[in-house]
Design a protein around this motif. Structure first.
Motif, PDB file in Angstrom:
ATOM      1  N   UNK A 164      12.797  -6.482  -2.016  1.00 47.14           N
ATOM      2  CA  UNK A 164      14.062  -6.794  -1.334  1.00 47.14           C
ATOM      3  C   UNK A 164      14.552  -5.614  -0.501  1.00 47.14           C
ATOM      4  N   UNK A 165      14.316  -4.422  -1.020  1.00 43.79           N
ATOM      5  CA  UNK A 165      14.750  -3.215  -0.298  1.00 43.79           C
ATOM      6  C   UNK A 165      13.731  -2.776   0.752  1.00 43.79           C
ATOM      7  N   UNK A 166      12.731  -3.603   0.959  1.00 48.92           N
ATOM      8  CA  UNK A 166      11.710  -3.363   1.982  1.00 48.92           C
ATOM      9  C   UNK A 166      10.894  -2.074   1.783  1.00 48.92           C
ATOM     10  N   UNK A 167      10.737  -1.669   0.533  1.00 54.74           N
ATOM     11  CA  UNK A 167       9.859  -0.529   0.251  1.00 54.74           C
ATOM     12  C   UNK A 167       8.416  -0.993   0.216  1.00 54.74           C
ATOM     13  N   UNK A 168       8.240  -2.224  -0.243  1.00 54.41           N
ATOM     14  CA  UNK A 168       6.889  -2.791  -0.318  1.00 54.41           C
ATOM     15  C   UNK A 168       6.925  -4.258   0.092  1.00 54.41           C
ATOM     16  N   UNK A 169       5.745  -4.785   0.345  1.00 55.32           N
ATOM     17  CA  UNK A 169       5.617  -6.219   0.592  1.00 55.32           C
ATOM     18  C   UNK A 169       4.668  -6.748  -0.483  1.00 55.32           C
ATOM     19  N   UNK A 170       5.044  -7.846  -1.110  1.00 52.78           N
ATOM     20  CA  UNK A 170       4.191  -8.401  -2.160  1.00 52.78           C
ATOM     21  C   UNK A 170       3.817  -9.834  -1.834  1.00 52.78           C
ATOM     22  N   UNK A 171       2.554 -10.146  -2.071  1.00 52.77           N
ATOM     23  CA  UNK A 171       2.127 -11.549  -2.058  1.00 52.77           C
ATOM     24  C   UNK A 171       1.126 -11.692  -3.179  1.00 52.77           C
ATOM     25  N   UNK A 172       1.642 -12.101  -4.345  1.00 55.43           N
ATOM     26  CA  UNK A 172       0.767 -12.191  -5.512  1.00 55.43           C
ATOM     27  C   UNK A 172       0.299 -10.815  -5.917  1.00 55.43           C
ATOM     28  N   UNK A 173      -1.019 -10.629  -5.892  1.00 59.78           N
ATOM     29  CA  UNK A 173      -1.575  -9.331  -6.283  1.00 59.78           C
ATOM     30  C   UNK A 173      -1.611  -8.360  -5.095  1.00 59.78           C
ATOM     31  N   UNK A 174      -1.465  -8.913  -3.900  1.00 64.38           N
ATOM     32  CA  UNK A 174      -1.571  -8.072  -2.711  1.00 64.38           C
ATOM     33  C   UNK A 174      -0.285  -7.289  -2.455  1.00 64.38           C
ATOM     34  N   UNK A 175      -0.449  -5.998  -2.323  1.00 58.92           N
ATOM     35  CA  UNK A 175       0.703  -5.122  -2.128  1.00 58.92           C
ATOM     36  C   UNK A 175       0.514  -4.265  -0.890  1.00 58.92           C
ATOM     37  N   UNK A 176       1.586  -4.164  -0.113  1.00 59.43           N
ATOM     38  CA  UNK A 176       1.535  -3.221   1.002  1.00 59.43           C
ATOM     39  C   UNK A 176       2.756  -2.317   0.913  1.00 59.43           C
ATOM     40  N   UNK A 177       2.501  -1.032   1.011  1.00 58.13           N
ATOM     41  CA  UNK A 177       3.610  -0.083   0.976  1.00 58.13           C
ATOM     42  C   UNK A 177       4.175   0.062   2.379  1.00 58.13           C
ATOM     43  N   UNK A 178       5.463  -0.250   2.524  1.00 56.67           N
ATOM     44  CA  UNK A 178       6.094  -0.220   3.840  1.00 56.67           C
ATOM     45  C   UNK A 178       6.841   1.090   4.074  1.00 56.67           C
ATOM     46  N   UNK A 179       7.456   1.613   3.004  1.00 54.02           N
ATOM     47  CA  UNK A 179       8.251   2.824   3.159  1.00 54.02           C
ATOM     48  C   UNK A 179       7.826   3.882   2.134  1.00 54.02           C
ATOM     49  N   UNK A 180       6.788   4.598   2.520  1.00 61.99           N
ATOM     50  CA  UNK A 180       6.200   5.594   1.626  1.00 61.99           C
ATOM     51  C   UNK A 180       7.222   6.657   1.232  1.00 61.99           C
ATOM     52  N   UNK A 181       8.040   7.035   2.201  1.00 61.22           N
ATOM     53  CA  UNK A 181       8.997   8.115   1.987  1.00 61.22           C
ATOM     54  C   UNK A 181       9.997   7.771   0.880  1.00 61.22           C
ATOM     55  N   UNK A 182      10.570   6.576   0.989  1.00 63.32           N
ATOM     56  CA  UNK A 182      11.548   6.157  -0.019  1.00 63.32           C
ATOM     57  C   UNK A 182      10.895   6.021  -1.388  1.00 63.32           C
ATOM     58  N   UNK A 183       9.653   5.549  -1.385  1.00 58.06           N
ATOM     59  CA  UNK A 183       8.932   5.374  -2.641  1.00 58.06           C
ATOM     60  C   UNK A 183       8.711   6.737  -3.299  1.00 58.06           C
ATOM     61  N   UNK A 184       8.358   7.702  -2.483  1.00 57.33           N
ATOM     62  CA  UNK A 184       8.144   9.055  -3.010  1.00 57.33           C
ATOM     63  C   UNK A 184       9.451   9.660  -3.519  1.00 57.33           C
ATOM     64  N   UNK A 185      10.546   9.266  -2.891  1.00 60.47           N
ATOM     65  CA  UNK A 185      11.832   9.772  -3.345  1.00 60.47           C
ATOM     66  C   UNK A 185      12.145   9.219  -4.746  1.00 60.47           C
ATOM     67  N   UNK A 186      11.853   7.948  -4.944  1.00 63.47           N
ATOM     68  CA  UNK A 186      12.041   7.361  -6.279  1.00 63.47           C
ATOM     69  C   UNK A 186      11.178   8.081  -7.307  1.00 63.47           C
ATOM     70  N   UNK A 187       9.985   8.414  -6.903  1.00 69.80           N
ATOM     71  CA  UNK A 187       9.059   9.122  -7.794  1.00 69.80           C
ATOM     72  C   UNK A 187       9.599  10.512  -8.141  1.00 69.80           C
ATOM     73  N   UNK A 188      10.116  11.199  -7.140  1.00 63.46           N
ATOM     74  CA  UNK A 188      10.614  12.559  -7.372  1.00 63.46           C
ATOM     75  C   UNK A 188      11.871  12.592  -8.237  1.00 63.46           C
ATOM     76  N   UNK A 189      12.751  11.633  -7.973  1.00 66.51           N
ATOM     77  CA  UNK A 189      14.015  11.591  -8.712  1.00 66.51           C
ATOM     78  C   UNK A 189      13.790  11.176 -10.158  1.00 66.51           C
ATOM     79  N   UNK A 190      12.722  10.478 -10.416  1.00 69.87           N
ATOM     80  CA  UNK A 190      12.477   9.985 -11.771  1.00 69.87           C
ATOM     81  C   UNK A 190      12.792   8.520 -11.849  1.00 69.87           C
TER      82      UNK A 190
END
Lengths: 231, 231
Positions: B205-231
């Motif tokens: 919903x936040x457009x960080x990724x796109x999902x279709x079943x098992x298929x995943x595409x990362x749309x916003x690597x930066x934001x995803x990495x921020x989530x990873x860094x923050x915990x």
DNA sequence: TATCATTTATGATATATGTCATCTAAAACG
DNA sequence: CGTTTTAGATGACATATATCATAAATGATA
């Protein structure tokens, strides 16, 4: 402050039969001249994340913690190493620099043996190589097992695990003095300090343990083990 | 069902230069005659907790999971192994029996080399011994690091970690097909399946990724990495 | 194809854990 | 010795996560 400590001869070391039993007298003599045996008072650093790895480190006596610094005030403890453990884990073979910091949580004696010397023995003495790797593998495997054990449990199960760890695997007694603070327990089991304190109080009220400061006595091993099993 | 798969000659194996580069042609020939190369379809067991350890196992191709069975319906995943990883970890040196089960999560090819043969090379070929231990040490070290990374983060950070793991370290692409179910992700990061699904939906919903079943595409690597860094 | 089982999905609610504030006891320090 | 700091303890409250219920979508099977 005077420290009553004398450097041992490897040949007489109680751990000779453990780690270095497959070395010849010649090889052992070489280690003996090259090794450095250092005494650390509780709280002293043995190495810091990022330090170059030069030696193979071996805990002869005492207790140390391996940890990563997260922020200024918070650390994350990876494991507690006990005598006979190879500290620094396998990083010594796969890294150039230490990936964890190590600090004594009890007065400790650490043996430093030049890594190149160990490597030369691995190359020249096959029997030693095999035995040596069996030993260090067991230490690493155990760290993984411990992390899994902790993470698959919740608060009470984790505290029970820690109490049983110290009682059974470190001090071999139901009565012992906790070498680490509540905050450090929290850093070891990924919980808040307050909750560690709370659960210890709860265990005390429920007569599972008796606490007096750092001194802990396990009163009801069975119930504690049940908490551990349930998670 | 026909499986189009032919056993390779170790000499031609792409991993020769990786794991066995320090073996002589003689030694390599010995491995070649003794090794067994097995193909596993997604979902097939490679070994089960408690099985006797006879071989050194090496993932040539595909993807496998290491796990412990907790209850009838729940497993706990220790790690995902990728090509070039030594599966079975160090247990092979410190245990008589496998302490984890291993199952293919993608069609995989595993090389089995008699452990005694490996040990004989360790004994006789010191250069190989050193190099070999550097390699297997790195795999174990990495498992420990991964467990710590996961456990010091909370839900969103853990999911971000998993997505980045598959994207960066396994598939080398921002677009990939998830080889494991949401339930298995939950078993890997110690969270409930529902929350894994929820966070993935949230990321969508936040457009960080796109999902279709098992298929995943990362749309916003930066934001995803921020989530990873923050915990 | 129809049927059944499993996975994915989402909401409502319960529970576990973390955070903040406060206090006491104990240790560290000049 | 008193003063300051740190560790331990506890309650109130906020937040994160799990659990339960339900349903749609998907995959497996006869």
């Amino acid at each position: 402050m005077e420290i009553n400590h004398k450097v041992h001869n490897c040949k007489d070391c109680v751990y000779r039969s453990w780690a270095f039993k497959n070395l010849s007298d010649e090889e052992l003599k070489l280690i003996n001249t090259k090794k450095v045996e250092k005494f650390y008072r509780k709280g002293e650093h043995i190495c810091v994340e990022g330090d170059e790895i030069k030696d193979f480190m071996y805990l002869q006596n005492g207790l140390v913690k391996l940890y990563k610094t997260e922020t200024n005030t918070r650390e994350h403890i990876i494991s507690i190493a006990k005598p006979k453990d190879f500290i620094g884990l396998l990083s010594v073979f796969s890294n150039k620099a230490h990936i964890y910091s190590i600090t004594a949580i009890e007065d400790s004696v650490v043996c430093f043996v030049d890594l190149e010397l160990i490597k030369s023995f691995i190359k020249s003495n096959g029997i030693f190589a095999i035995d040596f790797f069996e030993k260090i593998s067991a230490v690493s495997d155990n760290v993984i097992k411990t992390r899994v054990d902790i993470n698959t449990r919740q608060l009470r199960g984790r505290i029970a695990y820690i109490l049983l760890l110290f009682s059974k695997h470190i001090y071999n007694s139901t009565k012992f003095s906790l070498p680490i603070s509540r905050k450090e327990i929290a850093e070891l089991i990924d919980m808040s300090t307050e909750n560690v304190i709370r659960v210890l109080s709860e265990f005390r009220k429920d007569k599972l343990i008796q606490i007096e400061g750092k001194s802990i006595e396990i009163l009801d091993l069975e119930k504690l083990e049940k908490f551990y099993e349930l998670g």
